[in-house]
Design a protein around this motif. Sequence first.
Motif, short mmCIF file in Angstrom:
data_model
loop_
_atom_site.label_atom_id
_atom_site.label_comp_id
_atom_site.label_asym_id
_atom_site.label_seq_id
_atom_site.Cartn_x
_atom_site.Cartn_y
_atom_site.Cartn_z
N ALA A 74 -2.83 -12.52 -0.90
CA ALA A 74 -2.60 -12.36 0.55
C ALA A 74 -1.78 -11.11 0.87
O ALA A 74 -1.65 -10.74 2.04
CB ALA A 74 -1.91 -13.60 1.11
N ARG A 75 -1.27 -10.45 -0.17
CA ARG A 75 -0.51 -9.21 0.05
C ARG A 75 -1.40 -7.98 -0.02
O ARG A 75 -0.92 -6.85 0.09
CB ARG A 75 0.60 -9.10 -0.99
CG ARG A 75 1.64 -10.21 -0.93
CD ARG A 75 2.53 -10.20 -2.15
NE ARG A 75 1.74 -10.43 -3.37
CZ ARG A 75 2.24 -10.46 -4.60
NH1 ARG A 75 3.54 -10.27 -4.77
NH2 ARG A 75 1.47 -10.67 -5.64
N GLU A 81 -1.57 -12.13 11.30
CA GLU A 81 -1.00 -10.79 11.40
C GLU A 81 -2.10 -9.73 11.46
O GLU A 81 -1.99 -8.75 12.20
CB GLU A 81 -0.09 -10.53 10.20
CG GLU A 81 1.18 -11.37 10.21
CD GLU A 81 1.98 -11.24 8.92
OE1 GLU A 81 1.49 -10.55 7.98
OE2 GLU A 81 3.07 -11.83 8.83
N GLN A 109 -0.81 -17.08 7.53
CA GLN A 109 0.09 -16.13 8.17
C GLN A 109 -0.50 -14.73 8.19
O GLN A 109 -0.44 -14.01 9.19
CB GLN A 109 1.44 -16.13 7.44
CG GLN A 109 2.46 -15.16 8.03
CD GLN A 109 3.77 -15.19 7.26
OE1 GLN A 109 4.06 -16.15 6.55
NE2 GLN A 109 4.57 -14.15 7.40
N THR A 110 -1.12 -14.34 7.07
CA THR A 110 -1.70 -13.00 6.97
C THR A 110 -2.86 -12.81 7.94
O THR A 110 -2.99 -11.76 8.58
CB THR A 110 -2.17 -12.73 5.53
OG1 THR A 110 -1.05 -12.86 4.64
CG2 THR A 110 -2.74 -11.33 5.39
N TRP A 170 -2.29 -17.13 3.34
CA TRP A 170 -3.37 -16.45 4.04
C TRP A 170 -3.36 -16.78 5.53
O TRP A 170 -3.76 -15.96 6.34
CB TRP A 170 -4.73 -16.81 3.43
CG TRP A 170 -5.13 -15.91 2.31
CD1 TRP A 170 -5.36 -16.24 1.01
CD2 TRP A 170 -5.36 -14.49 2.39
NE1 TRP A 170 -5.70 -15.14 0.27
CE2 TRP A 170 -5.72 -14.04 1.10
CE3 TRP A 170 -5.30 -13.55 3.43
CZ2 TRP A 170 -6.02 -12.71 0.81
CZ3 TRP A 170 -5.60 -12.22 3.14
CH2 TRP A 170 -5.95 -11.81 1.86
N ARG A 179 -4.74 -6.08 4.70
CA ARG A 179 -3.71 -6.20 5.72
C ARG A 179 -3.78 -5.06 6.74
O ARG A 179 -3.53 -5.25 7.93
CB ARG A 179 -2.32 -6.24 5.07
CG ARG A 179 -2.07 -7.50 4.25
CD ARG A 179 -0.68 -7.47 3.62
NE ARG A 179 0.34 -7.65 4.64
CZ ARG A 179 0.86 -8.83 4.98
NH1 ARG A 179 0.46 -9.93 4.38
NH2 ARG A 179 1.79 -8.92 5.89
#
Length: 271
Positions: A64-65, A108, A104-105, A102, A70
């Motif tokens: 997820a990073r 965003e 939260q991602t 994921w 992102r």
Amino acid sequence: MITELHKQDFYKIKHLTDPCNNIEVKAVVNGNNPGWVYIDHPTEPTAALVWIQGQEGFHIVGDARSEPFRTGLEAYMTQHIEPRLRKINVNWVEISGERDLWGQTIQEIFTCRDISSDIQHVFSHKGNIDTSEFIEDKIMIRRIDENLLNSRRLVNHSFLEEKIYRFWDSIDLFLQVGFGYIVEHNNNVVSLCFSAFVDDQTHAIDIETLEGYKRNKYGTAVARAVMEECKQRGISPYWDCSPDNTGSITVAKSLGMTPYFDYRIFWYEFK
């Protein structure tokens, strides 16, 4: 850089999908069910976005990073994916994530979209499947096989074919890998239950009963036929449904299935 994988290269993200609880994404990557795959790096992917045709939605897996996702996924979605969705008459994007991170991602990434979310329930059966409950013997249940499909004798044969093609690239592949049953009434399919996604010995089940025939135990009867074959063949049934689909939940519980896990889905519409 975000790129699309060709189907013959889907294996390159198996290290990302093998740990997934959701079998739909694994069924696409292993080649059983149709879909698309987008990755965050052309040779060393750490994250992937998988379009699952049967669900008309995406599932995102991996790290997820992932910086390419992102910072670049929202623009890539606008420029490349949404035009593709329009061509198949889909004017929304639905994405689920494998882990809470994921969720939260995703929010965003799509912060400028009017995004909504909800949960999905998954039921499974780890022990012996109970198919012993009595069902009215006047219900005509038939297995979906080559003879039934080739005869084209059912009045609403097109309904049956369309259901299969939603999840499978071909009838032959469905007959080879999956299975299912219908309830027949006056030469019509009024209820059906079948393998929608397959990953090894796990089959995600799709079930539908036509309006006007619900509350007649048709759904329960046809689902029990599927569960009986699961029991005989050592197949693990996997039942995915929304919280507001009380009929599906009732049938699942009547078959002795129990909650396995929940996952969150996000969606937004586009013009």
